[in-house]
Enzyme design. Structure first.
Site, PDB file in Angstrom:
ATOM      1  CD  GLU B  41      11.274 -23.046 -20.207  1.00  0.00           C
ATOM      2  OE1 GLU B  41      10.912 -23.910 -20.806  1.00  0.00           O
ATOM      3  OE2 GLU B  41      12.170 -23.689 -19.552  1.00  0.00           O
ATOM      4  CG  ASP B  52      14.680 -28.285 -11.340  1.00  0.00           C
ATOM      5  OD1 ASP B  52      15.105 -28.369 -12.679  1.00  0.00           O
ATOM      6  OD2 ASP B  52      13.732 -27.726 -10.831  1.00  0.00           O
TER       7      ASP B  52
END
Lengths: 578, 250
Positions: B41, B52
């Protein structure tokens, strides 16, 4: 869901329809249609549609190939729609740079159609079980059945025409805009939406449901109104500032809507109390909020003490320093204040942290967003809780001078005080609506928070709106003397009003805001918040533009106590030292 | 797409890093592939990564500070593709790719990417992305979460391709010691409604967790653990070893 509106004949309707959020505007050229346009009309409608951000579809029914090509040559067409056997036979002879909308009948789909470029349109026939193409549905669609029709298919869009007409061939713009809102309640024209990670979708849907049920109930509204009256101090006064006007050497009558007189010192409490009360009703025990100037933080902390809820406020470290009195107040009120040090350590970063908290805590926590922005339903809900400002002001204005104001002026950070006061006047098209952004120290990216002059549309914090960003789509840093305006994005409804040109957006620099702050303080004994001083500064700067016999309304969204320590140590240190 | 199918045929080992964090960023990805990761990824840095946690936030900050833009990320993908046959998924927030979405996807495909995951585009906002992914033969990977209702899982799975990313807990990305207790139950439900392979991620930071995930899912995603290592400038050989150890499955 794409929206295609067919049979538009006037550029004015095309422009409003396009800005209103229609993705495609269809022009009919066939003699058999009551909505037929000439080539000259078509050129004007197409131009207006493009200005408004929509694509133009030429709908052909029985035209000859030569006539079709002539239209394509002369009018700025984006897509060709083929309706009926006569024109479908030309499919392979047409310029295939144009995508095609092919009206499907019960015959086979022509093999030269490309599913990655072309569309089908199903009008009044049953949908096959498997459709490889993107397709629109059309025919017999009404306000009552449109949502059910969409949900029963896997269509990419709806095509509307006759259901939106006043009389045959004449479109009703009010109906068009109502229809668009019905299909896309999460948007204001093109703006708004719900751009959040999947994780946040369930709590947002839960909030929306609570807002649409409990939040709309008479019982809830009565309880909220009572709190606003008895605990918060509504209605607020409308004050004519005669000395301030005299100092500007004008005969214009200047009125202030005194949101600064509210408990906690700003309009923020209207929304904070509304959301916290709602949150309590749907079972949340903990409230989180972001704050820039600290006004929303103090308002939320106050609402939480009133209602017995736990409270955590996220605030940028830069703002904590420049709005110290509010930080102390929040702590006294029992809130936990979390200093955010990431990014620019201002409002944007505080929103980031609040969203991160919410992603973890939504089972028991409501995110009390402080401005009319973020994922749907926040922009709508916050504007709703703030609209009391405009409703009161309108009534007061009528009582005091017997007519509506010439203009309504408000500062715009996220834009909740502005949308609150604008809301009641949007329908009165003669009333000018003026939003004032932070001009900061320079009009270069990074030197201001003027989204409408230095920004362009993009996605931040759950909504699509005007945004200060770099060429690479990174969010730009912002600057303003006022923490409450120091933010990279603006509420999506303001973006919409801007495109519609229903409101105009201007800006005032740090210096201009500070001068207006001093002028109001000296002439009227009212110490305004630095945010609201931007609205005052606009009036000081542009007083000549208002007719001498007019009356104007400024939303004084908050008071300036919170700004004093920082100002007295900085820009106004001469006061301390004298 | 076929690289994704291949990776998921026998326990996909999915590794995330933020592109442009550290010099010669592509070398880190290649090291992970050497260590056994078969799905990479590649994260595009964004100034405001609200999904995040701190480790990836910091990586994005460093990467942006070093001047990484979308073009640079595509270069990195090209370099990775020259060196490995692992599947490559572009992992991004919407705004950096929004203004020229079709061009970006076409370029990503050409650079060697196999799929795309846009963190902040939920189903309702992603119809154009889904269409363009089909057009350019890119897998359109979606996330479901513990809170996603079953009807929504079905909707999402029916409109995704490649694999389904099950983010196994609330909150943001980061390091955690334990898997949630209801994982098996939830995965059983997800599988009922999805015919796509399922990868589990969010907080996975040791081999015990990976082993447990491989027992119930088709793939396992490890992100912050590797990002943290890159932030500490571990040598490539050590990163490779870390991948081999954490993904080890017996």
């Amino acid at each position: 869901m794409l929206i295609k509106i067919c049979g538009i004949t006037s550029p004015e309707v095309a422009l409003t329809t396009a800005i209103g959020g229609a993705d495609y505007i269809g022009l009919l050229f066939s003699d058999i249609s009551p909505r037929k346009v000439t080539i000259e009309q078509a050129k004007a409608v197409a131009q207006a549609a493009h200005v408004g951000g929509a694509k133009v579809v030429a709908v052909f029914v029985d035209e000859e190939l030569a006539a079709i090509n002539n239209i394509l040559k002369q009018v700025a067409i984006d897509i060709i729609q083929l309706h009926g056997p006569v024109v479908k036979q030309y499919l392979t002879q047409l310029d295939r740079n144009y995508p095609i909308i092919y009206v499907a009948d019960n015959n086979e789909i022509q093999p030269s159609l490309d599913r990655f470029k072309d569309f089908l349109l199903y009008e009044n026939i049953a949908l096959p079980s498997k459709i490889d193409f993107r397709y629109f549905i059309a025919g017999g669609i009404s306000k009552e059945n449109v949502i059910a029709r969409i949900n029963a298919s896997n269509c990419i869009g709806v095509d509307l025409s006759s259901s939106l007409e006043l009389t045959k061939g004449i479109k009703d713009i009010t109906k068009i805009l109502e229809f668009i809102k019905l299909i896309r309640p999460e948007r204001f024209g093109r703006f708004g939406g719900r751009y959040v990670p999947e994780l946040l979708i369930p709590p947002i849907l839960q909030l929306q449901q609570a807002y649409e049920t409990i939040g709309q109930s008479l019982e809830f509204r009565n309880e909220l109104n009572l709190l606003l009256k008895n605990n918060v101090g509504r209605p607020t006064a409308l004050t004519e500032v005669v000395n301030f006007a005299k100092a500007l050497n004008t005969k214009v009558r200047i009125f202030l809507k005194r949101e600064d007189l509210l408990h906690t010192g700003a309009h923020k409490i209207n929304n904070a109390l509304g959301q916290c009360l709602l949150a309590k009703k749907f079972g949340k025990t903990r409230i989180i909020a972001e704050t820039g100037a600290g006004q929303h933080g103090v308002a939320t902390a106050t609402a939480c003490s009133m209602l017995g809820l736990d409270c955590v406020i996220y605030m940028g470290q830069v703002d904590i320093v420049r709005q110290a009195p509010n930080v102390a107040k929040m702590k006294l009120l029992g809130a936990k204040v979390v200093s955010v040090e990431s990014g620019s350590a201002t409002l944007k970063d505080a929103v980031n942290e609040a969203l991160r908290d919410w992603a973890e805590s939504y089972d028991n926590t409501h995110y009390c967003l402080g401005s009319a922005l973020g994922p749907h339903p926040f922009p709508t809900m916050v504007a709703d809780f703030q609209k009391i400002i405009g409703i009161e002001a309108k009534q007061q204005f009528k009582e005091v001078i017997g007519q509506l104001p010439y203009a309504v002026i408000a500062c715009v950070g996220g834009g909740s005080n502005a949308i609150g006061i604008f809301g009641a006047f949007i329908e009165n098209v003669a009333v000018k609506l003026i939003g004032v952004e932070a001009g900061g120290t320079s009009l270069k990216l990074g030197g201001n928070a003027s989204r409408f002059s230095a920004g362009k549309p993009g996605v931040l914090h759950g909504n699509y709106t005007y945004l200060l960003q770099t060429e690479d789509g990174q969010i730009a840093n912002t600057h303003s003397i006022s923490a409450g305006l120091d933010y990279a994005a603006v509420g999506p409804q303001h973006a919409y009003l801007h495109e519609l040109q229903r409101a105009q957006y201007s800006n005032a620099t740090d210096q201009e805001a500070l001068e207006a702050f001093l002028l109001l303080t000296k002439t009227e004994g009212i110490i305004p918040a630095l945010e609201s001083s931007h609205a005052l500064a606009y009036v000081v700067k542009n007083i000549q533009q208002f007719p001498q016999d007019s009356a104007i309304l400024i939303n004084l969204s908050g008071r300036g106590d919170k700004d004093l320590p920082s100002l007295l140590n900085g820009e106004l240190s001469y006061v301390t030292n004298s | 797409m076929s690289r994704i199918v291949k990776a998921f045929a026998n326990k996909a080992k999915v590794a995330y890093l933020t592109a442009g964090d550290g010099e010669n960023s592509e070398q880190y990805f290649i090291a992970l592939a050497k260590g056994g990761a078969n799905v990479l990824e590649v994260g595009i840095p964004f100034s405001d990564p609200t999904a995040d946690g701190l480790i990836i936030q910091k990586a994005m900050e460093r990467s942006l500070k070093a001047g990484t833009d979308v073009k640079k990320v595509l270069e990195i993908i090209k370099q990775i593709r020259l060196n490995t046959e692992a599947a490559i998924i572009v992992f991004t927030y919407f705004n950096p790719i929004r203004s020229n979405l079709e061009y970006f996807l076409a370029q990503a495909k050409q650079s060697g990417a196999d799929g795309v995951l846009v963190v902040d585009l939920p189903f309702e906002e992603s119809s154009e992305l889904r269409f363009l992914c089909a057009k350019y033969d890119l897998a359109n990977i979606s996330v479901t979460a513990p809170s996603t209702p079953l009807s929504r899982i079905k909707l999402i799975a029916n409109n995704s391709s490649g694999f389904l990313y099950y983010a196994c807990r609330k909150g943001t990305t980061g390091l955690r010691d334990e898997l949630p207790l209801d994982l098996i139950e939830r995965i059983t439900e997800v599988r009922k409604y999805s015919s796509l392979p399922v990868a589990i991620g969010f907080g996975v930071s040791n081999n015990q967790m990976v082993q447990r995930i491989f027992k119930i899912a088709d793939g396992c995603v490890v992100g912050s653990y590797f990002v943290d290592a890159v932030s500490k400038q571990v040598p490539l050989a050590q990163l490779e070893l870390m991948a081999a150890n954490i993904f080890n499955y017996d």
